[in-house]
Design an enzyme around this catalytic site. Structure first.
Site, mmCIF file in Angstrom:
data_model
loop_
_atom_site.group_PDB
_atom_site.id
_atom_site.type_symbol
_atom_site.label_atom_id
_atom_site.label_comp_id
_atom_site.label_asym_id
_atom_site.label_seq_id
_atom_site.Cartn_x
_atom_site.Cartn_y
_atom_site.Cartn_z
ATOM 1 N N GLU A 4 0.886 -1.172 0.000
ATOM 2 C CA GLU A 4 0.000 0.000 0.000
ATOM 3 C C GLU A 4 0.917 1.213 0.000
ATOM 4 O O GLU A 4 1.437 1.609 1.043
ATOM 5 C CB GLU A 4 -0.889 -0.024 1.253
ATOM 6 C CG GLU A 4 -1.830 -1.222 1.324
ATOM 7 C CD GLU A 4 -3.012 -1.109 0.376
ATOM 8 O OE1 GLU A 4 -3.327 0.008 -0.069
ATOM 9 O OE2 GLU A 4 -3.620 -2.143 0.071
ATOM 10 N N CYS A 32 -1.880 9.651 2.514
ATOM 11 C CA CYS A 32 -1.404 9.017 1.276
ATOM 12 C C CYS A 32 -2.301 9.359 0.091
ATOM 13 O O CYS A 32 -1.824 9.470 -1.029
ATOM 14 C CB CYS A 32 -1.324 7.512 1.457
ATOM 15 S SG CYS A 32 -2.900 6.774 1.914
HETATM 16 P P1 NAD Z 1 8.305 4.615 4.912
HETATM 17 O O1 NAD Z 1 8.244 3.787 3.680
HETATM 18 O O2 NAD Z 1 9.520 5.444 5.145
HETATM 19 O O3 NAD Z 1 8.152 3.701 6.222
HETATM 20 C C1 NAD Z 1 7.114 2.749 6.367
HETATM 21 C C2 NAD Z 1 7.584 1.622 7.269
HETATM 22 O O4 NAD Z 1 8.711 0.983 6.691
HETATM 23 C C3 NAD Z 1 8.013 2.095 8.669
HETATM 24 O O5 NAD Z 1 7.525 1.179 9.622
HETATM 25 C C4 NAD Z 1 9.534 2.075 8.595
HETATM 26 O O6 NAD Z 1 10.133 1.762 9.830
HETATM 27 C C5 NAD Z 1 9.820 0.973 7.582
HETATM 28 N N1 NAD Z 1 11.031 1.241 6.795
HETATM 29 C C6 NAD Z 1 11.535 2.448 6.433
HETATM 30 N N2 NAD Z 1 12.645 2.302 5.687
HETATM 31 C C7 NAD Z 1 12.866 0.971 5.591
HETATM 32 C C8 NAD Z 1 13.864 0.175 4.959
HETATM 33 N N3 NAD Z 1 14.872 0.718 4.288
HETATM 34 N N4 NAD Z 1 13.768 -1.177 5.077
HETATM 35 C C9 NAD Z 1 12.750 -1.760 5.756
HETATM 36 N N5 NAD Z 1 11.794 -1.050 6.387
HETATM 37 C C10 NAD Z 1 11.835 0.289 6.308
HETATM 38 O O7 NAD Z 1 6.993 5.512 4.902
HETATM 39 P P2 NAD Z 1 6.538 6.639 5.933
HETATM 40 O O8 NAD Z 1 7.412 7.824 5.754
HETATM 41 O O9 NAD Z 1 6.374 6.064 7.278
HETATM 42 O O10 NAD Z 1 5.075 6.962 5.365
HETATM 43 C C11 NAD Z 1 4.844 7.784 4.286
HETATM 44 C C12 NAD Z 1 4.610 7.046 2.993
HETATM 45 O O11 NAD Z 1 3.626 6.045 3.165
HETATM 46 C C13 NAD Z 1 4.085 7.959 1.898
HETATM 47 O O12 NAD Z 1 4.704 7.646 0.686
HETATM 48 C C14 NAD Z 1 2.600 7.623 1.846
HETATM 49 O O13 NAD Z 1 1.982 7.893 0.622
HETATM 50 C C15 NAD Z 1 2.623 6.171 2.145
HETATM 51 N N6 NAD Z 1 1.339 5.737 2.686
HETATM 52 C C16 NAD Z 1 0.541 4.926 1.947
HETATM 53 C C17 NAD Z 1 -0.696 4.558 2.425
HETATM 54 C C18 NAD Z 1 -1.621 3.663 1.645
HETATM 55 O O14 NAD Z 1 -2.602 3.211 2.226
HETATM 56 N N7 NAD Z 1 -1.380 3.396 0.388
HETATM 57 C C19 NAD Z 1 -1.123 5.018 3.666
HETATM 58 C C20 NAD Z 1 -0.283 5.839 4.391
HETATM 59 C C21 NAD Z 1 0.951 6.197 3.899
#
Ligand code: NAD
Length: 457
Positions: free
Chosen positions: A210, A244
């Site tokens: 997602e 998002c």
């Molecule tokens: P992110 O991808 O940085 O982090 C999400 C999760 O992944 C966190 O728990 C984080 O600890 C983990 N993570 C981060 N880097 C990682 C890596 N290198 N390896 C493994 N795990 C890792 O996202 P964010 O900044 O927390 O959230 C924002 C993003 O999420 C935006 O792009 C937004 O559009 C998206 N989002 C999507 C939805 C949806 O339903 N489609 C909903 C909310 C947010």
């Protein structure tokens, strides 16, 4: 043995006891989640305020309430969703019956982001436990207080061997991914989604991704401008744009741009007063890194309205901006904040090309009263989902599968889609033994071949 390995092994062993499979166990688990959420609601609301400055009304509407509604849906429909479905059998398999049998994957991993930490950790969990799985949740390290509150409510409801929260940053996530989960449900950025999928491929673990992206909002000249402005401002400035599916940028017909901009200003002031950064109804930016990133975007265009920032409050006011150039970050990166770039158009073909020449958006919003335009955009643009004459609200429907396409993700959830996501469907053909059609067995005579040709065409 470290905590991750230990919990993972415990959950695998527990799943293998088959206790999580029965209808009564799943219903009980859903009820425990509801009770714990209600018991911890004040903690959650306080934590969401500390992390994101979310007003209680907004926090209930977009986080706690959504999860409770998801639980209610599941309780109402679980019996039917768990049922085996009888399907026809081909004549060649006479005498037999065929059915499709839902079965949980096993032990699943749910990884969530910081922007709607309660909703995006617990709504997938509802699907996971309704489908009969055990689950480990890895919430975001950035919404520190809410992640802690989620851990407490989960600990109150379940034993680690069934559902457990593991806290930590990307290193912890990478360590979790070293284990052979049976399903991974990831919500987060497109770049991290690619890493998750790569890691999952080592064990051929199926994934839901997602993700995010730039979701356009289009306003055609037939649109009801006053209502459009209100609904765009609602979807864009909710959670200070850290949503998002928030409208990322606005494509508006040249003839109505000024009226729409006026409508947007009016709506912003109606919602948050003339100084939104002082309003308790207006959220903060999650951290300094994102605050600085967004502040830099202010230089990517000419500010039409807003642009005020408060370093101490970590707030950026609702901002309408004309981008200087479509190749600048404000028009190429997901904004994920309260800045709305406005671009004008003359012709719907321009709009369709503009959208289709960019990565597939998670959401698309179209404001129009013209059915032909509606049909053109819906059939010619590729995107996850969206609304006609509204923004964001499609995510809150139990009846609409929610998810992206291409760069904005894969897989769906909410309502019955959540159950399906966390379920493997076993296809079974059950044959009687009182009759055994000989034509498939060697030796292959001419007569047998002729019969086969009659059946298989
Ligand atoms: P992110 O991808 O940085 O982090 C999400 C999760 O992944 C966190 O728990 C984080 O600890 C983990 N993570 C981060 N880097 C990682 C890596 N290198 N390896 C493994 N795990 C890792 O996202 P964010 O900044 O927390 O959230 C924002 C993003 O999420 C935006 O792009 C937004 O559009 C998206 N989002 C999507 C939805 C949806 O339903 N489609 C909903 C909310 C947010």
């Amino acid at each position: 043995m470290n905590k991750i390995k230990n919990v993972f092994n415990l959950q695998k062993q527990y799943f293998n006891t088959h206790e999580t499979l029965s209808y009564s166990f799943r219903m009980d688990a859903l009820n425990k989640l509801r009770i714990s959420i209600i018991k911890h609601a004040d903690n959650l609301l306080e934590a969401l305020d500390k992390d994101l400055g979310k007003h209680q009304h907004e926090a209930y509407m977009t986080e706690i309430g959504i999860v409770l509604k998801e639980i209610s849906y599941m309780e109402k429909h679980l019996k039917k969703l768990m049922k085996r479905k009888r399907v026809k059998s081909p004549l060649t398999d006479f005498p037999s019956i065929s059915f499709i049998m839902p079965h949980p994957y096993g032990t699943v991993l749910i990884i969530s982001p910081w922007n709607y930490p309660v909703n995006l950790s617990l709504a997938p969990l509802v699907g996971a436990i309704a489908a009969g799985n055990t689950a480990i949740i890895k919430p975001s390290e950035f919404s520190v207080n809410t992640s802690k509150a989620i851990e407490e409510l989960i600990k109150d409801a379940y034993e680690d061997k069934y559902v457990c929260v593991i806290q930590g940053d990307k290193e912890v996530t990478q360590e979790l991914l070293e284990n052979k989960f049976n399903y991974i449900f990831f919500t987060g950025s497109t770049n991290v989604g690619k890493i998750i999928m790569e890691k999952a491929s080592k064990f051929l673990t199926p994934v839901s991704l997602e993700l995010g992206g730039k979701s356009p909002v289009i306003v055609d000249k037939t649109a009801n401008i006053e209502v459009s402005a209100k609904r765009i401002a609602f979807g864009k400035f909710l959670n200070s744009g850290q949503t998002c599916i928030a409208p990322d940028y606005l494509l508006v017909h040249e003839d109505i741009k000024d009226r729409l901009v006026n409508g947007l200003k009016k709506s912003i002031e109606e919602f948050y007063g003339d100084k939104p950064i002082d309003s308790e109804h207006y959220s903060t930016i999650i951290n300094e890194k994102h605050f600085n990133r967004l502040s830099a975007y202010l230089k990517n265009g000419e500010i039409i309205y807003g642009g005020d920032i408060s370093v101490t409050k970590r707030k950026i006011g609702p901002t309408l901006i004309t981008p200087i150039d479509n190749n600048l970050p404000i028009m190429t990166e997901e904004i994920f904040g309260p800045l709305l770039p406005i671009v004008t158009f003359n012709d719907m073909k321009e709009v369709v090309d503009f959208i289709n020449n960019r990565p597939n958006p998670l959401a698309l919003y179209l404001f129009t009263e013209d059915k032909k335009i509606e049909s053109k955009v819906l059939t010619e643009c590729q995107f996850g989902g969206g609304c006609i004459n509204d923004t964001v609200v499609h995510i809150a429907s139990d009846y609409l599968p929610f998810g992206g396409v291409g760069e904005s993700g894969m897989g769906h959830y909410h309502g019955q889609s959540s159950f399906k996501t966390f379920t493997h469907y076993k296809s079974i053909l059950k044959k009687a033994t009182w009759f055994d059609l000989k034509i498939r067995y060697a030796p292959f005579t001419k007569t047998k071949s002729n019969i086969i040709k009659k059946f298989l065409k």
